[in-house]
Scaffold this active site. Structure first.
Site, short mmCIF file in Angstrom:
data_model
loop_
_atom_site.label_atom_id
_atom_site.label_comp_id
_atom_site.label_asym_id
_atom_site.label_seq_id
_atom_site.Cartn_x
_atom_site.Cartn_y
_atom_site.Cartn_z
N LYS A 1 4.88 0.48 10.03
CA LYS A 1 4.87 1.73 9.27
C LYS A 1 4.40 2.89 10.15
CE LYS A 1 4.01 0.35 4.50
NZ LYS A 1 3.00 0.37 3.44
N GLU B 1 0.87 -1.16 0.00
CA GLU B 1 0.00 0.00 0.00
C GLU B 1 0.92 1.22 0.00
OE1 GLU B 1 -2.23 0.90 3.55
OE2 GLU B 1 -3.59 2.24 2.46
N ARG C 1 6.07 -12.51 9.37
CA ARG C 1 6.71 -11.25 9.04
C ARG C 1 8.03 -11.15 9.78
NH1 ARG C 1 2.53 -7.10 10.07
NH2 ARG C 1 4.18 -5.70 9.36
#
Length: 554
Positions: free
Chosen positions: A275, A37, A265
């Site tokens: 983020k 994104e 992850r």
RNA sequence: UGGGCCGUAGCCAAGCGGUAAGGCAGCGGGUUUUGAUCCCGUCAUGCGAAGGUUCGAAUCCUUCCGGCCCAGCCA
């Protein structure tokens, strides 16, 4: 990639699945995708995903797309879509064909929504966000149906059309899938498919005022692109039920039926990977920007001096699994050192200079010496360095007295100057604080490339820079950004920032470095790997990583 | 405490019923004009625990323990 390299690829559960799918003929070839994104810069965790997705495509002669998952215009921007492309390419990967955008599939999503409504599998719901939450139930209690759940199909169709046409206010209603309000998977309790946002989109402008949710857009995007293996992180494991439900209930827009597989992850010690937190560090000016060399972002690592190959190697070393892991920094550092050790030209830089006067060396004479660029790789040639009566050495390399373990310059004893002569310290000057200002030495003649003939051995080897030709430079020494292994767990992660994550030193480098190219790696012998900073004016060198050090703790 | 996942060395990670790969870190030694590199050696009778099945179990079964994720109109 050579066959040898390919053969060394670590196996993982995803490769096992692909091997199986290929051998049973389920797929003739594979298609993957990297779907960021554009709401921030990419970090080392994304690099893991990039290496996985693009690496798989490469190794299996398949294809990997770069797709911007741009379904939330309020958080996204062009700045990020540009930065992401740059980072992916810098890492050494090229996407198949054009860049994809989820937003370019908006019409397809909309048609799929109509199909669901027509099948009685979606409805327009006028519950407020708050009410929706209450109706959803809890982890242990079933939810209850929305009062709008049984609106007739024809009415829903009209309502959806009106939503798209801008006939409702933001938040007034949403389109929901009609699945199961009692499902143990919370995401199956009539999830929202579309919400209304009168926001300008960086790709579609003002064409739409309804935007699809991730779960609705992602699976269909995968199907449109004929993705075979849709790889994502562990937190999407529950969402896989919704992914499958949607694809099972619409007319597939492509030729393949994508399957989602989840891997863990990346978590790295002494840094943060979310983020949101990285954004906060930038916004709060705790770092100089997304590309601050202390940041775990790809652009930060790049500016710091990490190479694409070292990051790819890191991804290879950590592997891919489903275990919640917490990776040690030392794996990343070992990967850069291995790459830089092989490729970085050697040079000398004095980070904390103290002047040395060689009293028995002729005044005014400057001697030229050829030094190897890389002692283990003759093909890299040689460079010119200088020697004269005055040189600089590092403050840490001299002691008035020391035991035998100190393999550097000690008063009354000998040390080898790297690539040059053996010298012996005679005396020194110090200022009022006891700080050494000048060291007076003699050099032993005919010790260039030879040992002294008198049998007196040097304690060790230290580096230096000849004073008259020395070029002033600044050295930015970086350390871990945080002082605790898992800053994300701290109440206030910014309170646990490492105050010494950046130390600036002023010193000298060899004259050959005046024109050093930004980002090009050098090894300052005995100090570490450095590269010239790409943003600051003048000669500023960022320390990528130090040399492995088996002494400093002693 | 409903559901989904995961536990193999300090860290990462292979292994898929035949007797514990590899990397990082560590430790010991050798070479060395970088306390680096390189080289050699070493590092789990043990696979979260306990039972069970089997000639044989990290692999299969049962129970237990621990950890992560899910109740956005974020992704």
């Amino acid at each position: 990639m050579s066959h040898a390299e390919q053969a060394e690829r670590a196996v993982n559960f995803i490769r096992n699945i692909i091997d199986e799918d290929l051998s049973t003929g389920k797929h003739a070839s594979i298609q993957t995708r990297f779907p960021p994104e554009p709401n921030g810069y990419l970090h080392i965790g994304h690099a893991k995903s990039i290496c996985l997705n693009f690496g798989l495509a490469q190794d299996y002669q398949g294809l990997c797309n770069l797709r911007f998952d741009d379904t939330n215009p309020e958080k996204e921007s062009l700045e990020y879509v540009n930065a992401i492309q740059r980072d992916v390419q810098w890492l050494g990967f090229q996407w198949a064909g054009e860049i994809r955008y989820s937003s370019s599939y908006f019409e397809t999503f909309y048609q799929a929504a109509i199909e669901l409504v027509n099948k009685g599998l979606a409805y327009v719901c006028f519950l407020s966000a708050d009410e929706t939450r209450q109706y959803r139930g809890t982890l242990t209690e079933a939810g209850k149906p929305s009062p709008y759940r049984d609106t007739p199909i024809a009415e829903n169709l009209a309502l959806l059309e009106k939503m798209r046409a801008g006939g409702f206010k933001e938040g007034e209603c949403v389109l929901r899938a009609k699945i199961d309000m009692a499902s143990p998977f919370m995401c199956m309790r009539d999830p929202t498919l579309y919400r209304i946002r009168f926001a300008h989109h960086h790709q579609t402008g003002d064409a739409w005022c309804i935007y699809p949710m991730y779960d609705f857009a992602h699976c269909i995007s995968d199907a449109i692109e004929n993705v075979t293996h849709s790889l994502c992180t562990l937190e999407f494991q529950d969402n896989r039920r919704l992914y499958d439900w949607i694809l099972d209930n619409i007319t597939l827009p492509g030729t393949s039926r994508p399957r989602q597989y989840e891997f863990s992850r990346l978590n790295l010690e002494y840094t943060v990977m979310s983020k949101r937190k990285l954004h906060q560090l930038v916004d709060d000016k705790m770092v100089s920007g997304w590309d601050d060399p202390r940041m775990p972002t790809i652009s930060g690592l790049r500016r710091r001096g990490y190479t694409p190959a070292s990051i790819r190697d890191f991804a290879e070393r950590i592997g891919v699994s489903k275990v919640d892991s917490f990776t040690s920094m030392s794996i990343l550092e070992a990967a850069v050192r291995d790459d830089l050790n092989l490729h970085a030209p050697r040079t000398m830089g004095v980070l904390d200079p103290v002047k040395v006067v060689i009293e028995n060396y002729p005044t005014g004479q400057v001697e030229s010496i050829q030094a190897p660029v890389h002692p283990q790789n003759e093909a890299m040639g040689s460079r010119e360095i200088f020697f004269s009566r005055e040189i600089y050495i590092d403050r840490a390399d001299f002691r008035e007295q020391a035991n035998k373990d100190f393999k550097r310059l000690v008063l009354g004893d000998r040390v080898r100057l790297r690539n040059a002569y053996v010298i012996e310290a005679q005396r020194f000057d110090a200022d009022a604080n006891g700080e050494v200002t000048t060291i007076y030495c003699t050099f032993v003649e005919d010790t260039l490339g030879k040992n002294p003939t008198d049998g007196k051995k040097a304690r060790g080897v230290i580096h230096f820079v000849e004073a008259s030709k020395a070029v002033a430079a600044e050295f930015y020494l970086y350390d871990r950004l945080f002082s605790v292994p898992n800053p994300a767990k701290a109440d206030d992660f910014e309170a646990v920032l490492n105050p010494d994550s950046l130390v600036i030193k002023k010193g000298f480098v060899e004259p050959g470095l005046v024109d050093a190219q930004a980002e090009k790696a050098y090894q300052f012998e005995r100090e570490g790997y450095f590269c010239r900073d790409s943003k600051q004016p003048g000669l500023v060198f960022n320390r990528t990583v130090g040399l492995r050090d088996t002494w400093s703790e002693n």
